[in-house]
Design an enzyme around this catalytic site. Structure first.
Site, short mmCIF file in Angstrom:
data_model
loop_
_atom_site.label_atom_id
_atom_site.label_comp_id
_atom_site.label_asym_id
_atom_site.label_seq_id
_atom_site.Cartn_x
_atom_site.Cartn_y
_atom_site.Cartn_z
N HIS A 177 57.91 41.62 43.57
CA HIS A 177 58.83 41.60 44.70
C HIS A 177 58.94 40.20 45.30
O HIS A 177 58.03 39.40 45.21
CB HIS A 177 58.35 42.54 45.82
N HIS B 227 56.88 50.47 47.74
CA HIS B 227 55.46 50.54 48.08
C HIS B 227 55.22 50.08 49.52
O HIS B 227 54.47 50.71 50.27
CB HIS B 227 54.62 49.67 47.13
#
Length: 166
Positions: free
Chosen positions: A143, A104
């Site tokens: 993440h 992303h």
């Protein structure tokens, strides 16, 4: 050295994931994180083809950075933090098993950097939105900071190199 980096990765993630927790971010971050999603990239690509004179650099940059990110991701196979760290606040968003690097964030910075070349007057806005995507990935517990940082580098550097050399 790597162990020290991994330990710092966890500490930073836990700090971001827990310190910024509030109902406003709980509502907003799951939505903003999709500015780096495949669906958003497809919609943006269609928009670019229709509305931008020469969308080739944007599209090539996005494709190249995504391919590089994916190759690294399946080579490294780093498990997502919520699979490793207990007690993270997570939002069950659709994701794969691996976190390094952040796809992303890679896409968001590839798009932002491309738009910086297309209309530099709004560069601060484009980069700010990409940073928010990276932050959302930490906030959502999917993440580590190094995943986001390397995603930022891939998206920015690949796009810069393709725009300067094409």
């Amino acid at each position: 050295m790597i162990e020290k980096i991994l330990a710092q990765d966890q500490l930073i993630l836990i700090k971001v994931n827990k310190s910024f927790r509030c109902s406003f971010f709980n509502f907003l971050m799951p939505k903003l994180t999709y500015l780096g999603s495949v669906q958003f990239c497809i919609l943006l690509s269609i928009f670019a083809i229709i509305n931008i004179n020469s969308p080739q650099k944007l599209l090539i940059s996005l494709i190249c950075s995504t391919i590089i990110c994916h190759i690294i991701k399946v080579s490294v196979c780093r498990l997502r933090p919520f699979l490793v760290i207990k007690d993270l606040y997570i939002n069950k968003i659709g994701i794969d098993r691996y976190s390094f690097p952040s796809g992303h964030t890679t896409a968001a910075f590839s798009i932002a950097t491309s738009f910086c070349f297309i209309s530099p007057h709004f560069s601060v806005i484009y980069i700010s939105m990409a940073v928010i995507v990276g932050f959302s990935r930490l906030y959502l517990g999917v993440h580590y900071i190094t995943d986001v940082f390397i995603g930022m580098l891939i998206g920015t550097v690949i796009t810069y190199l393709l725009n300067v050399n094409m």
